[in-house]
Design a protein around this motif. Structure first.
Motif, PDB file in Angstrom:
ATOM      1  N   THR A   1      33.833  20.006  64.495  1.00  0.00           N
ATOM      2  CA  THR A   1      33.153  20.675  63.380  1.00  0.00           C
ATOM      3  C   THR A   1      33.491  19.997  62.063  1.00  0.00           C
TER       4      THR A   1
ATOM      5  N   ASN B   1      30.416  18.037  60.178  1.00  0.00           N
ATOM      6  CA  ASN B   1      30.029  18.577  58.877  1.00  0.00           C
ATOM      7  C   ASN B   1      30.527  17.700  57.728  1.00  0.00           C
TER       8      ASN B   1
ATOM      9  N   ALA C   1      26.341  23.077  55.613  1.00  0.00           N
ATOM     10  CA  ALA C   1      27.456  22.282  56.139  1.00  0.00           C
ATOM     11  C   ALA C   1      28.773  22.677  55.474  1.00  0.00           C
TER      12      ALA C   1
ATOM     13  N   ASP D   1      29.809  26.097  56.836  1.00  0.00           N
ATOM     14  CA  ASP D   1      30.281  25.904  58.219  1.00  0.00           C
ATOM     15  C   ASP D   1      31.699  25.349  58.234  1.00  0.00           C
ATOM     16  N   LEU D   2      31.931  24.331  57.416  1.00  0.00           N
ATOM     17  CA  LEU D   2      33.250  23.704  57.346  1.00  0.00           C
ATOM     18  C   LEU D   2      34.303  24.680  56.833  1.00  0.00           C
TER      19      LEU D   2
ATOM     20  N   SER E   1      28.871  26.633  63.967  1.00  0.00           N
ATOM     21  CA  SER E   1      29.290  25.701  62.912  1.00  0.00           C
ATOM     22  C   SER E   1      29.392  24.272  63.423  1.00  0.00           C
TER      23      SER E   1
ATOM     24  N   PRO F   1      25.073  21.067  62.229  1.00  0.00           N
ATOM     25  CA  PRO F   1      24.745  19.731  61.689  1.00  0.00           C
ATOM     26  C   PRO F   1      24.074  18.833  62.709  1.00  0.00           C
TER      27      PRO F   1
END
Length: 330
Positions: free
Chosen positions: A45, A49, A74, A77-78, A291, A295
């Motif tokens: 992840t 990302n 992104a 998510d990160l 997540s 991407p």
């Protein structure tokens, strides 16, 4: 588990624990393999990302409203994975299940906030597709960088207030019995249900937050795709319909990945037809796997991002060769 020595009383009104105990992943065979899997998910992840954020930042042709939204997805998510997975692994892999009261509320805030921001970013993506397909001639007027940044900032600010109120209201509760949170992180529902005083306000705010984070986004996304379907049905060209459909497919996959596992787990939990450990496993996957996949599904497979990556790679390669030549000549 109850722990009378683990409480502090404030003004003889609120009973607050010094620690909570995270009781998730209890008595699951070979659960350490699952922790290794989560570690792999987190590493990938961060890489995927981080790579996407770097490409969008470095390539000016991607500084468009659409990719500002992708950049935001992104980023959330990160940040969401970073808020959840490292602490989860530290808690269960190294058996550090006790968590300080204040740290638990902080943990809860960041996990819920970034999850909420992911939900609303999907709404903003749907809005972008709605304008692009239903009002193509006015797209560049309506969807500008300024308008998208404004919408994103409003979303961040609003969700900070909503999640802050949700978590902050836990301060009015007394925890005079069990301190065992039956979850894999300091989740709001399992935490406030441990309280022994009146928690009606918390119940109302929890339902309001659920509506803001899950129900309203789903209604808005559904409404945009109904409008998109009507607009496409009026399009004469089959090629134009296929092109528009392809641009929406990736987004619909992201919506399904985010909402279906969450709703499925919550519905089965309400009906008491799912084992608690299975619920925790499903919930942890729904918090972590999207997540990783976002991407890959939405951005890395698009031609624009691949072309941008090739340009960045060639530019770096040329710069490296130039620097080597300069070193040799000097």
């Amino acid at each position: 588990m109850t722990d009378g020595e683990n409480t502090v009383t404030f003004n003889s009104t609120f009973v607050r624990p010094l620690h909570f105990y995270l009781g998730g992943f209890y008595n699951i065979p070979h659960v350490k393999y699952y922790y290794v899997f989560l570690c792999f998910v987190y590493i990938m992840t961060v890489l995927s990302n981080g790579f996407l954020l770097s490409v969008i930042y470095l390539v000016k042709s991607l500084h468009t409203p659409r990719y500002i939204i992708v950049f935001n997805l992104a980023l959330t998510d990160l940040c969401g994975s970073t808020a959840l997975i490292p602490k989860l692994l530290d808690t269960f892999l190294f058996n550090r299940r006790y968590i300080v009261y204040e740290a638990c509320l902080t943990y809860m805030f960041f996990v819920l906030f970034f999850g909420s921001m992911q939900s609303w970013t999907l709404v903003i993506m749907a809005y972008d597709r709605f304008v692009a397909i239903c009002f193509p001639l006015r797209y560049n007027i309506i969807v500008t960088r300024k308008s998208i940044v404004t919408i994103l900032l409003c979303s961040w600010t609003s969700l900070v207030l909503v999640i802050g109120a949700l978590v902050g209201l836990l301060e009015r509760l007394s925890f005079c019995a069990s301190v065992v949170i039956q979850s894999f992180f300091c989740d709001h529902g399992p935490t406030y249900s441990l309280a022994c005083n009146n928690k009606y306000i918390n119940y109302i705010v929890a339902n309001f937050t659920f509506a803001v984070v899950i129900c309203v986004p789903l209604v808005l996304i559904g409404a945009t795709y109904i409008c998109i379907s009507v607009a496409l049905s009026r399009t004469a060209s089959r090629e134009e319909r296929l092109k528009a459909t392809r641009t929406c497919t990736s987004h619909l996959i992201l919506v399904a990945l985010f909402f279906i596992p969450y709703l499925g787990t919550n519905i089965t939990m309400k009906s008491n037809v799912i084992d608690p450990n299975m619920r925790i496993l499903n919930s942890s996957l729904s918090h972590t796997v999207p997540s990783l996949l976002n991407p890959i599904i939405y951005a890395l497979k698009t031609e624009e991002v691949r072309s941008a990556f090739k340009r960045v790679y060639k530019r770096r390669k040329i710069n490296r060769l130039v620097s080597q030549l300069q070193t040799r000549t000097s």
